[in-house]
Design a protein around this motif. Structure first.
Motif, PDB file in Angstrom:
ATOM      1  N   SER A  41       0.797  -0.830   0.440  1.00 12.86           N
ATOM      2  CA  SER A  41       0.485   0.060   0.148  1.00 12.86           C
ATOM      3  C   SER A  41       0.820   1.314  -0.366  1.00 12.86           C
ATOM      4  N   TYR A  42       0.484   2.711  -0.395  1.00 13.32           N
ATOM      5  CA  TYR A  42       1.157   3.438  -0.551  1.00 13.32           C
ATOM      6  C   TYR A  42       0.206   4.058   0.812  1.00 13.32           C
ATOM      7  N   ARG A  43       1.744   4.773   2.071  1.00 14.70           N
ATOM      8  CA  ARG A  43       1.461   5.471   2.997  1.00 14.70           C
ATOM      9  C   ARG A  43       2.168   6.534   2.028  1.00 14.70           C
ATOM     10  N   GLY A  44       1.136   7.559   1.989  1.00 18.16           N
ATOM     11  CA  GLY A  44       1.869   9.178   1.253  1.00 18.16           C
ATOM     12  C   GLY A  44       2.229   8.744  -0.080  1.00 18.16           C
ATOM     13  N   ALA A  45       3.926   8.762  -0.419  1.00 16.80           N
ATOM     14  CA  ALA A  45       4.261   8.361  -0.871  1.00 16.80           C
ATOM     15  C   ALA A  45       5.301   6.954  -0.811  1.00 16.80           C
ATOM     16  N   VAL A  46       4.903   6.340   0.021  1.00 15.92           N
ATOM     17  CA  VAL A  46       5.798   5.524   0.400  1.00 15.92           C
ATOM     18  C   VAL A  46       5.030   4.499   0.514  1.00 15.92           C
ATOM     19  N   ARG A  47       5.996   3.723  -0.422  1.00 16.98           N
ATOM     20  CA  ARG A  47       5.395   2.008  -0.959  1.00 16.98           C
ATOM     21  C   ARG A  47       5.575   0.773   0.665  1.00 16.98           C
ATOM     22  N   ILE A  48       4.624   0.857   1.526  1.00 18.00           N
ATOM     23  CA  ILE A  48       4.881  -0.497   2.251  1.00 18.00           C
ATOM     24  C   ILE A  48       4.437  -1.507   2.071  1.00 18.00           C
ATOM     25  N   LYS A  49       4.962  -2.721   2.153  1.00 26.04           N
ATOM     26  CA  LYS A  49       5.003  -4.024   1.831  1.00 26.04           C
ATOM     27  C   LYS A  49       3.948  -4.353   3.630  1.00 26.04           C
ATOM     28  N   ALA A  50       2.353  -4.889   2.983  1.00 24.11           N
ATOM     29  CA  ALA A  50       1.805  -5.583   4.021  1.00 24.11           C
ATOM     30  C   ALA A  50       0.660  -6.272   3.018  1.00 24.11           C
ATOM     31  N   ARG A  51       0.733  -7.597   4.245  1.00 25.78           N
ATOM     32  CA  ARG A  51      -0.413  -8.572   4.003  1.00 25.78           C
ATOM     33  C   ARG A  51      -1.524  -7.747   3.278  1.00 25.78           C
ATOM     34  N   TRP A  52      -2.018  -6.849   4.585  1.00 23.83           N
ATOM     35  CA  TRP A  52      -3.609  -6.183   4.029  1.00 23.83           C
ATOM     36  C   TRP A  52      -3.519  -4.714   2.921  1.00 23.83           C
ATOM     37  N   GLY A  53      -2.289  -5.071   2.126  1.00 24.04           N
ATOM     38  CA  GLY A  53      -2.104  -3.884   0.700  1.00 24.04           C
ATOM     39  C   GLY A  53      -3.042  -3.630   0.155  1.00 24.04           C
ATOM     40  N   LYS A  54      -3.819  -2.672   0.007  1.00 22.04           N
ATOM     41  CA  LYS A  54      -4.179  -3.124  -1.221  1.00 22.04           C
ATOM     42  C   LYS A  54      -4.383  -3.069  -3.285  1.00 22.04           C
ATOM     43  N   LEU A  55      -3.006  -2.405  -3.282  1.00 25.34           N
ATOM     44  CA  LEU A  55      -2.146  -3.380  -5.199  1.00 25.34           C
ATOM     45  C   LEU A  55      -1.474  -4.684  -4.169  1.00 25.34           C
ATOM     46  N   PHE A  56      -1.371  -5.053  -5.491  1.00 30.75           N
ATOM     47  CA  PHE A  56      -0.156  -6.357  -5.928  1.00 30.75           C
ATOM     48  C   PHE A  56       0.650  -6.116  -6.892  1.00 30.75           C
ATOM     49  N   TRP A  57       1.528  -6.538  -6.312  1.00 28.66           N
ATOM     50  CA  TRP A  57       2.600  -6.551  -7.189  1.00 28.66           C
ATOM     51  C   TRP A  57       3.047  -7.980  -7.597  1.00 28.66           C
ATOM     52  N   CYS A  58       3.976  -8.136  -8.587  1.00 33.13           N
ATOM     53  CA  CYS A  58       4.995  -9.057  -9.168  1.00 33.13           C
ATOM     54  C   CYS A  58       5.833  -8.535  -9.562  1.00 33.13           C
ATOM     55  N   PRO A  59       6.998  -9.182  -8.857  1.00 26.80           N
ATOM     56  CA  PRO A  59       7.923  -9.000  -8.717  1.00 26.80           C
ATOM     57  C   PRO A  59       9.148  -9.549 -10.036  1.00 26.80           C
ATOM     58  N   HIS A  60       7.851 -10.821 -11.128  1.00 28.16           N
ATOM     59  CA  HIS A  60       8.600 -11.385 -11.982  1.00 28.16           C
ATOM     60  C   HIS A  60       8.264 -10.648 -13.037  1.00 28.16           C
ATOM     61  N   CYS A  61       7.456 -10.708 -13.142  1.00 28.72           N
ATOM     62  CA  CYS A  61       7.179  -9.983 -14.814  1.00 28.72           C
ATOM     63  C   CYS A  61       6.320  -8.013 -14.422  1.00 28.72           C
ATOM     64  N   GLN A  62       6.310  -8.259 -13.666  1.00 26.90           N
ATOM     65  CA  GLN A  62       6.567  -6.563 -12.553  1.00 26.90           C
ATOM     66  C   GLN A  62       4.791  -6.349 -12.792  1.00 26.90           C
ATOM     67  N   TYR A  63       4.281  -6.304 -12.860  1.00 25.61           N
ATOM     68  CA  TYR A  63       2.361  -6.489 -12.746  1.00 25.61           C
ATOM     69  C   TYR A  63       2.178  -5.608 -11.654  1.00 25.61           C
ATOM     70  N   GLU A  64       1.134  -4.583 -11.731  1.00 23.26           N
ATOM     71  CA  GLU A  64       0.985  -4.054 -11.066  1.00 23.26           C
ATOM     72  C   GLU A  64      -0.536  -4.204 -10.902  1.00 23.26           C
ATOM     73  N   ALA A  65      -1.485  -4.359  -9.745  1.00 21.79           N
ATOM     74  CA  ALA A  65      -2.689  -3.848 -10.005  1.00 21.79           C
ATOM     75  C   ALA A  65      -3.852  -4.681  -8.308  1.00 21.79           C
ATOM     76  N   ASN A  66      -4.673  -3.833  -8.561  1.00 18.75           N
ATOM     77  CA  ASN A  66      -6.009  -4.067  -7.536  1.00 18.75           C
ATOM     78  C   ASN A  66      -5.318  -5.313  -6.551  1.00 18.75           C
ATOM     79  N   ALA A  67      -5.530  -5.175  -5.891  1.00 17.17           N
ATOM     80  CA  ALA A  67      -5.135  -6.833  -5.069  1.00 17.17           C
ATOM     81  C   ALA A  67      -6.535  -7.443  -4.864  1.00 17.17           C
ATOM     82  N   ASP A  68      -8.042  -6.858  -4.753  1.00 18.67           N
ATOM     83  CA  ASP A  68      -8.825  -7.475  -4.961  1.00 18.67           C
ATOM     84  C   ASP A  68      -9.401  -7.990  -6.108  1.00 18.67           C
ATOM     85  N   PHE A  69      -8.942  -7.536  -7.598  1.00 19.41           N
ATOM     86  CA  PHE A  69      -8.846  -7.424  -9.074  1.00 19.41           C
ATOM     87  C   PHE A  69      -8.087  -8.883  -9.277  1.00 19.41           C
ATOM     88  N   ASN A  70      -7.157  -7.981  -8.998  1.00 19.95           N
ATOM     89  CA  ASN A  70      -5.300  -9.922  -9.164  1.00 19.95           C
ATOM     90  C   ASN A  70      -6.788 -11.276  -8.307  1.00 19.95           C
TER      91      ASN A  70
END
Ligand SMILES: [Zn+2]
Length: 468
Positions: free
Chosen positions: A410-439
């Motif tokens: 999730s973003y807190r301000g401009a800071v990217r925070i890795k968390a299990r409850w994060g709203k966003l999803f990011w894939c380190p393999h293919c760099q895909y970024e999406a809304n976590a619920d959509f994913n």
């Protein structure tokens, strides 16, 4: 082939608009009626439990097909006739058993009511006896099934109920009910709150009508009309053989009540977010008050809502949200005839350490998810759509594009925070970024088709359980 069931509710108007006195009296009749029917049911539950051998009696009959004599279990209708013969006075049979004389204890009860309580009691007694037998066979010490209760919402069969509709003025509609006044059985008129919508639904020829039930609680009374419809639905296996099958996947969450994705030929062709419009936050405020009051306990404060009122309010909010969301889901399904609706098998959304109000709120959110699931399933099935529950493992952790394990942030301000409850999803393999619920919603399709992480592998045979 299957059967869809739905219930249409009709409120009995006990408001102040009509004369107050009559209403209180009529209201009391409804309660008297429910009470005497409970007592009558208790009578027959006791009667059947006193004759357990009769319930399992085998009767012989001659088969039509080959004229052979066969045996079968005694039928409910035969038991009903038998029970009436033992307990009811008639001209032909003036002396029922003195210890089980129903006619004496419940004089003039209309026979439709009597038959309905006998059927209820029979069901209750049979299920209790079979539970008891199972429990005995299991050899367990605890968990003995308790004896059956006798209360039930009375069913109003023909002869005890009629709706009198005035086609020209819907406000002039009455339900005519045979009720117990405490001394006698009488017909009374009850005004009902009828809408055009209700009548269209109730008389819809596609739905077979069942007898209504009378539901009394708190300050309200209602008639619940249950209706059934035969549904022609394809088997999932058949559907899966269709190469252009449309699947509608739903990810149920808290802030996004539902994320609906529609997939055909391997592509997502439609996405819909159903947001909670502040429900979670609103409910959380109420949970804070409720847990504070529980802690303080004691008397309710004057001029403040009691916990009971708050809970009722919360229940209504939850039900409204579930109804609206499930309607949206069913409407999406209707756009794709022959589609399959996919849900994850419900898992609880956990959130480790939390205050009591947060835990209460989380529990409520889980209940809403359960309600959305159940209601969508019913609505979709009535329109011929079958629901499948898929394996939920990993739907929120894996990349829906390449299948690699990703992370939530999730973003807190401009800071990217890795968390299990994060709203966003990011894939380190293919760099895909999406809304976590959509994913997660897209992954529900993958789980159904057993793709990627959900690919069915050859499993080694299970290890033998160690004994002792
Ligand atoms: Zn990826």
């Amino acid at each position: 082939m299957g059967q869809a069931i739905r219930t249409t509710k009709l409120l009995i108007d006990l408001g102040e608009r009509t004369q107050g006195a009559a209403n209180t009296r009529k209201r009391a009749y409804l309660e008297e009626t429910a009470k005497i029917l409970d007592a009558a049911r208790a009578f027959y539950v006791a009667f059947f439990l006193a004759h357990p051998e009769k319930l399992t009696e085998r009767v012989t009959y001659v088969s039509d097909r080959d004229q052979q004599e066969r045996e079968r279990l005694i039928s409910p209708n035969e038991l009903l006739t038998w029970a009436e013969f033992q307990t009811v006075e008639t001209k032909e049979h003036a002396h029922p058993r003195p210890d089980w004389n129903f006619s004496e204890r419940f004089p003039d009860m209309p026979f439709t009511y009597r038959r309905s309580v006998i059927k209820d009691a029979l069901g209750k007694a049979r299920s209790y006896l079979s539970n008891l037998a199972n429990w005995r066979a299991s050899g367990k010490k605890s968990g003995q099934p308790g004896p059956p209760g006798a209360s039930n919402h009375p069913t109003l069969y023909e002869g005890a109920f009629a709706l009198e509709l005035d086609e020209t003025d819907l406000r002039q509609t009455f339900a005519r009910l045979k009720v117990y006044t405490g001394a006698t059985w009488e017909w009374h008129h009850y005004p009902v709150k009828l809408s055009r919508y209700f009548e269209a639904r109730r008389t819809d020829p596609a739905w077979e009508q069942h007898s209504p039930k009378l539901i009394l609680h708190g300050n309200a009374a209602a008639l619940h009309f249950s209706q059934a419809k035969a549904v022609q639905a394809k088997k999932v296996k058949q559907s899966k053989a269709d190469p252009h099958l449309v699947t509608v996947a739903v990810d149920l969450n808290v802030k996004n009540l539902a994320v609906i994705t529609v997939r055909q030929d391997g592509t997502i062709i439609k996405t819909l977010f159903v947001r909670d419009h502040g429900l979670d936050q609103h409910r959380y405020q109420h949970m804070k008050r409720i847990s504070k009051k529980q802690w303080l306990s004691g008397k309710a404060v004057k001029g403040e809502h009691s916990n009971r009122q708050l809970w009722q309010h919360v229940r209504h909010m939850n039900a409204a949200a579930a109804e609206k969301t499930s309607r949206t889901i069913a409407e999406v399904c209707e756009q794709y005839p022959g589609c399959v609706l996919l849900f994850e098998r419900l898992r609880k959304i956990k959130r480790g350490e939390a205050s009591q109000s947060r835990r209460l709120n989380r529990k409520q959110a889980n209940q809403v998810r359960g309600q959305i699931n159940a209601r969508s399933r019913e609505k979709a099935f009535a329109a011929g759509t079958v629901t499948v529950e898929v394996n939920p493992h990993g739907t929120s952790q894996y990349c829906s594009r390449c299948g690699a394990k990703g992370e939530r942030f999730s973003y807190r301000g401009a800071v990217r925070i890795k968390a299990r409850w994060g709203k966003l999803f990011w894939c380190p393999h293919c760099q895909y970024e999406a809304n976590a619920d959509f994913n997660a919603s897209v992954n529900v399709h993958h789980s159904f088709y057993q793709e990627g992480h959900w690919h069915r592998r050859e499993r080694p045979p299970p290890k033998k359980k160690r004994s002792g």
